[in-house]
Design a protein around this motif. Structure first.
Motif, PDB file in Angstrom:
ATOM      1  N   ASN A  52       8.847  10.981 -10.337  1.00 58.19           N
ATOM      2  CA  ASN A  52       9.279  11.081  -8.943  1.00 58.19           C
ATOM      3  C   ASN A  52      10.605  11.850  -8.831  1.00 58.19           C
ATOM      4  N   LEU A  53      10.807  12.400  -7.641  1.00 55.70           N
ATOM      5  CA  LEU A  53      11.917  13.336  -7.449  1.00 55.70           C
ATOM      6  C   LEU A  53      13.298  12.700  -7.677  1.00 55.70           C
ATOM      7  N   LEU A  54      13.580  11.595  -6.995  1.00 49.87           N
ATOM      8  CA  LEU A  54      14.946  11.069  -7.019  1.00 49.87           C
ATOM      9  C   LEU A  54      15.411  10.626  -8.405  1.00 49.87           C
ATOM     10  N   ARG A  79       3.590  25.041  -8.019  1.00 47.93           N
ATOM     11  CA  ARG A  79       3.234  23.787  -7.313  1.00 47.93           C
ATOM     12  C   ARG A  79       2.633  22.786  -8.285  1.00 47.93           C
ATOM     13  N   ARG A  80       2.857  21.502  -8.039  1.00 48.96           N
ATOM     14  CA  ARG A  80       2.234  20.441  -8.843  1.00 48.96           C
ATOM     15  C   ARG A  80       0.853  20.165  -8.248  1.00 48.96           C
ATOM     16  N   SER A  81      -0.134  20.078  -9.112  1.00 41.50           N
ATOM     17  CA  SER A  81      -1.501  19.875  -8.628  1.00 41.50           C
ATOM     18  C   SER A  81      -1.593  18.561  -7.837  1.00 41.50           C
ATOM     19  N   GLY A  82      -2.271  18.593  -6.712  1.00 38.73           N
ATOM     20  CA  GLY A  82      -2.468  17.385  -5.903  1.00 38.73           C
ATOM     21  C   GLY A  82      -1.381  17.152  -4.860  1.00 38.73           C
ATOM     22  N   ASP A  83      -0.259  17.920  -4.924  1.00 37.03           N
ATOM     23  CA  ASP A  83       0.827  17.715  -3.955  1.00 37.03           C
ATOM     24  C   ASP A  83       0.454  18.243  -2.571  1.00 37.03           C
ATOM     25  N   ILE A  84       1.026  17.620  -1.554  1.00 39.96           N
ATOM     26  CA  ILE A  84       0.852  18.127  -0.192  1.00 39.96           C
ATOM     27  C   ILE A  84       2.182  18.706   0.293  1.00 39.96           C
ATOM     28  N   LEU A 141      16.052  20.248 -13.147  1.00 44.80           N
ATOM     29  CA  LEU A 141      14.937  19.811 -12.296  1.00 44.80           C
ATOM     30  C   LEU A 141      13.985  20.978 -12.066  1.00 44.80           C
ATOM     31  N   GLY A 142      12.704  20.737 -12.236  1.00 43.21           N
ATOM     32  CA  GLY A 142      11.718  21.733 -11.816  1.00 43.21           C
ATOM     33  C   GLY A 142      11.352  21.433 -10.369  1.00 43.21           C
ATOM     34  N   VAL A 143      11.548  22.397  -9.488  1.00 42.18           N
ATOM     35  CA  VAL A 143      11.150  22.230  -8.081  1.00 42.18           C
ATOM     36  C   VAL A 143       9.725  22.767  -7.976  1.00 42.18           C
ATOM     37  N   SER A 191       0.849  -1.176   0.000  1.00 43.80           N
ATOM     38  CA  SER A 191       0.000   0.000   0.000  1.00 43.80           C
ATOM     39  C   SER A 191       0.893   1.238   0.000  1.00 43.80           C
ATOM     40  N   SER A 192       0.293   2.369   0.220  1.00 43.10           N
ATOM     41  CA  SER A 192       1.037   3.615   0.021  1.00 43.10           C
ATOM     42  C   SER A 192       0.605   4.669   1.019  1.00 43.10           C
ATOM     43  N   ALA A 193       1.540   5.558   1.366  1.00 47.33           N
ATOM     44  CA  ALA A 193       1.203   6.714   2.207  1.00 47.33           C
ATOM     45  C   ALA A 193       0.156   7.583   1.529  1.00 47.33           C
ATOM     46  N   ASN A 194      -0.009   7.379   0.221  1.00 50.06           N
ATOM     47  CA  ASN A 194      -1.034   8.095  -0.538  1.00 50.06           C
ATOM     48  C   ASN A 194      -2.442   7.906   0.054  1.00 50.06           C
ATOM     49  N   VAL A 195      -2.676   6.767   0.735  1.00 48.41           N
ATOM     50  CA  VAL A 195      -4.026   6.529   1.286  1.00 48.41           C
ATOM     51  C   VAL A 195      -4.401   7.544   2.370  1.00 48.41           C
ATOM     52  N   VAL A 217       8.182  18.410   1.773  1.00 49.13           N
ATOM     53  CA  VAL A 217       8.941  17.530   2.668  1.00 49.13           C
ATOM     54  C   VAL A 217       8.351  16.119   2.622  1.00 49.13           C
ATOM     55  N   ARG A 218       9.237  15.113   2.449  1.00 55.66           N
ATOM     56  CA  ARG A 218       8.788  13.722   2.384  1.00 55.66           C
ATOM     57  C   ARG A 218       9.705  12.835   3.218  1.00 55.66           C
ATOM     58  N   ASP A 219       9.197  11.637   3.488  1.00 52.82           N
ATOM     59  CA  ASP A 219       9.937  10.621   4.249  1.00 52.82           C
ATOM     60  C   ASP A 219      10.533   9.627   3.246  1.00 52.82           C
ATOM     61  N   PRO A 251      -7.076   8.369  -8.604  1.00 51.22           N
ATOM     62  CA  PRO A 251      -7.498   6.959  -8.669  1.00 51.22           C
ATOM     63  C   PRO A 251      -6.419   5.971  -8.210  1.00 51.22           C
ATOM     64  N   TYR A 252      -5.148   6.303  -8.404  1.00 42.74           N
ATOM     65  CA  TYR A 252      -4.097   5.400  -7.918  1.00 42.74           C
ATOM     66  C   TYR A 252      -4.241   5.196  -6.406  1.00 42.74           C
ATOM     67  N   GLY A 253      -4.270   6.327  -5.676  1.00 47.63           N
ATOM     68  CA  GLY A 253      -4.372   6.243  -4.217  1.00 47.63           C
ATOM     69  C   GLY A 253      -5.673   5.571  -3.794  1.00 47.63           C
TER      70      GLY A 253
HETATM   71  C1  WQD Z   1       8.404  14.224  -3.832  1.00 45.71           C
HETATM   72  C2  WQD Z   1       8.572  15.728  -3.655  1.00 45.71           C
HETATM   73  C3  WQD Z   1       7.241  17.018  -5.184  1.00 45.71           C
HETATM   74  C4  WQD Z   1       9.326  15.710  -8.813  1.00 45.71           C
HETATM   75  C5  WQD Z   1       4.364   9.890  -5.093  1.00 45.71           C
HETATM   76  C6  WQD Z   1       3.026   9.211  -4.968  1.00 45.71           C
HETATM   77  C7  WQD Z   1       3.035   8.270  -3.793  1.00 45.71           C
HETATM   78  C8  WQD Z   1       4.198   7.287  -3.875  1.00 45.71           C
HETATM   79  C9  WQD Z   1       5.492   7.977  -4.140  1.00 45.71           C
HETATM   80  C10 WQD Z   1       3.346   5.310  -4.930  1.00 45.71           C
HETATM   81  C11 WQD Z   1       7.256  16.505  -3.752  1.00 45.71           C
HETATM   82  C12 WQD Z   1       8.725  17.240  -5.451  1.00 45.71           C
HETATM   83  C13 WQD Z   1       8.932  15.897  -7.501  1.00 45.71           C
HETATM   84  C14 WQD Z   1       9.907  16.799  -9.504  1.00 45.71           C
HETATM   85  C15 WQD Z   1       9.691  18.153  -7.523  1.00 45.71           C
HETATM   86  N1  WQD Z   1       4.048   6.367  -4.945  1.00 45.71           N
HETATM   87  N2  WQD Z   1       9.113  17.083  -6.866  1.00 45.71           N
HETATM   88  N3  WQD Z   1      10.078  17.985  -8.825  1.00 45.71           N
HETATM   89  O1  WQD Z   1       4.530  13.015  -4.643  1.00 45.71           O
HETATM   90  O2  WQD Z   1       5.518  12.305  -2.409  1.00 45.71           O
HETATM   91  O3  WQD Z   1       4.599  10.598  -3.892  1.00 45.71           O
HETATM   92  O4  WQD Z   1       5.364   8.872  -5.241  1.00 45.71           O
HETATM   93  O5  WQD Z   1       2.589   4.940  -4.064  1.00 45.71           O
HETATM   94  O6  WQD Z   1       1.828   7.601  -3.810  1.00 45.71           O
HETATM   95  O7  WQD Z   1       2.034  10.205  -4.769  1.00 45.71           O
HETATM   96  O8  WQD Z   1       6.712  11.694  -4.529  1.00 45.71           O
HETATM   97  O9  WQD Z   1       8.858  11.812  -5.717  1.00 45.71           O
HETATM   98  O10 WQD Z   1       6.758  12.596  -6.901  1.00 45.71           O
HETATM   99  O11 WQD Z   1       7.676  13.972  -5.032  1.00 45.71           O
HETATM  100  O12 WQD Z   1       9.873  19.236  -6.962  1.00 45.71           O
HETATM  101  O13 WQD Z   1      10.270  16.742 -10.714  1.00 45.71           O
HETATM  102  O14 WQD Z   1       9.384  16.228  -4.734  1.00 45.71           O
HETATM  103  O15 WQD Z   1       6.544  18.217  -5.366  1.00 45.71           O
HETATM  104  O16 WQD Z   1       7.353  17.577  -2.854  1.00 45.71           O
HETATM  105  P1  WQD Z   1       5.271  12.032  -3.843  1.00 45.71           P
HETATM  106  P2  WQD Z   1       7.527  12.461  -5.633  1.00 45.71           P
END
Ligand code: WQD
Ligand code: NAD
Length: 339
Positions: A199-201, A291-296, A215-217, A123-127, A230-232, A148-150
């Motif tokens: 995804n970011l990494l 900001r990306r739509s839907g982000d927290i 990279l677009g932040v 599962s995912s922290a998305n829930v 901020v993420r874990d 829909p993914y979450g």
């Molecule tokens: C992390 C941070 C972005 C890309 C998603 C899913 C989640 C889980 C993991 C499956 C955020 C920022 C990102 C970029 C950026 N997947 N960012 N530039 O959004 O926490 O989670 O993936 O279950 O369900 O929602 O991860 O890596 O996309 O983003 O600035 O090009 O990096 O805004 O703050 P996220 P992420």
């Protein structure tokens, strides 16, 4: 003991198969290779010097599942198979519900026919949607998902809980992953996005290697210490090891057990960029975007329940995540396609 790993050729699946083989489990993988390469499993076998039985096929194929359960004496299932792009799920919800929800129902029905009753679910922290308070505990409200993914993950969680309530034979571990990053220390397996990473990494590492320009932040005006999200982030090998702990818990526990798998620490986008630059000794060009739509703004776990009940803690820190991600990226600039 034999474990069936669905989606075992994928990013988290392949790392988990390594740890299972190294702990002397026999492993059978079913994967349709829709988002992965068989090369990952070849490399898993190189790392471990052990073999994996591989079926290229779909969990929506009940006949194939039945034949796998007939041919192998499966003790438990680790279920990674699923689609995971939040963006794609918004434009193709049917594909996500069919693959993730119907696929899981199919798998559960085949398990029922075969008399297999232990399953570990990705599962995912998305829930949690937008968490009301941090760090997030497992008892926090779920289902307030914005895509829909979450929602597909939340629906499967509900299905597993209802099954567990209906019959105590079922043993489920529902693992809510935070943000998996990094790679196996061998540099042989890692995350290999098909397209431009969401995804970011993976995005940062493709900028560092020169495949992407900049990279677009996504936003620097959040209510966080430096304004960026901020993420874990959790090392994929720590995550993989969490699955082995969950399997061992299911030997003695029944019901639908829910665990956060995270480190408990949050890092911002800019902290991630800095840490990657240090590990790679490369510059990561970035620019601030909307900001990306839907982000927290922030999400990080309270991982105490997994520590207490599974004896699991994430041991690898941010430096390990970055060094290992860079080793994988620099040794395989085009992922498995380099082979
Ligand atoms: C992390 C941070 C972005 C890309 C998603 C899913 C989640 C889980 C993991 C499956 C955020 C920022 C990102 C970029 C950026 N997947 N960012 N530039 O959004 O926490 O989670 O993936 O279950 O369900 O929602 O991860 O890596 O996309 O983003 O600035 O090009 O990096 O805004 O703050 P996220 P992420
Ligand atoms: P991945 O795409 O690398 O792995 C999923 C694997 O499942 C792929 O190899 C794919 O080919 C396979 N697959 C998909 N649909 C299938 C089907 N119908 N039948 C057979 N095989 C199928 O993704 P991952 O990052 O390794 O994620 C694994 C699981 O963890 C997924 O369920 C994902 O939703 C969940 N998850 C991932 C993250 C993350 O950020 N990576 C976070 C939380 C949860």
């Amino acid at each position: 003991m034999t474990v069936l790993v669905t989606g075992g050729a994928g990013y988290i699946g392949s790392h988990t198969v390594v740890e299972l083989l190294q702990t002397n489990f026999d492993v059978v993988v079913i994967d349709n290779l829709s988002n992965s390469s068989e090369e990952a499993l070849k490399r898993v076998q190189r790392i471990t010097d052990k073999s994996v039985t591989f079926y290229q096929g779909d969990i929506l194929d009940s006949g194939l599942l039945d034949s796998i359960f007939t041919k192998h004496s499966i003790d438990s299932v680790v279920h990674f198979a699923g689609l995971k792009s939040v963006n794609e799920s918004i434009t193709m919800p049917h594909k996500y519900y069919e693959n993730n929800v119907q696929g899981t129902l199919n798998l559960l029905a085949a398990m029922e026919r075969a008399g297999v009753n232990k399953l570990v679910f990705s599962s995912s922290a998305n829930v949690y949607g937008t968490p009301e308070s941090l760090p997030v505990v497992e008892t926090a409200p779920v289902g307030g998902t914005s895509n829909p993914y979450g929602t597909s993950k939340y629906m499967v969680e509900r299905i597993l809980q209802d099954l567990a309530a209906s019959n105590e034979k079922w043993r489920f571990a529902i693992l809510r992953y935070f943000n998996p990053v990094g790679a196996h220390k061998s540099g042989l397996i890692g995350e290999d996005p098909n397209d431009i990473p969401n995804n970011l990494l993976p995005y940062i590492s493709q900028v560092a290697i020169g495949k992407l320009e900049c990279l677009g932040v996504f936003g620097d005006d959040y209510d966080t210490p430096d304004g960026t999200g901020v993420r874990d982030y959790i090392h994929v090998v720590d995550l993989a090891l969490g699955h082995l702990k969950a399997l061992s818990k299911l030997e003695s526990a029944s019901g639908g057990l829910v665990y956060n798998l995270g480190t408990g620490n949050g890092f911002s986008v800019l902290e991630m960029v800095k840490a990657f630059e240090v590990a790679s000794k490369r510059t990561v060009k970035f620019e601030i975007k909307p900001r990306r739509s839907g982000d927290i703004a922030m999400s990080y776990a309270n991982p105490e329940k997994a520590k207490k009940e599974l004896g699991w803690v994430a041991e690898r820190g941010l430096d390990d995540m970055m060094v290992d991600a860079w080793r994988w990226q620099s040794q395989n600039p085009n992922g498995y396609a380099d082979n």
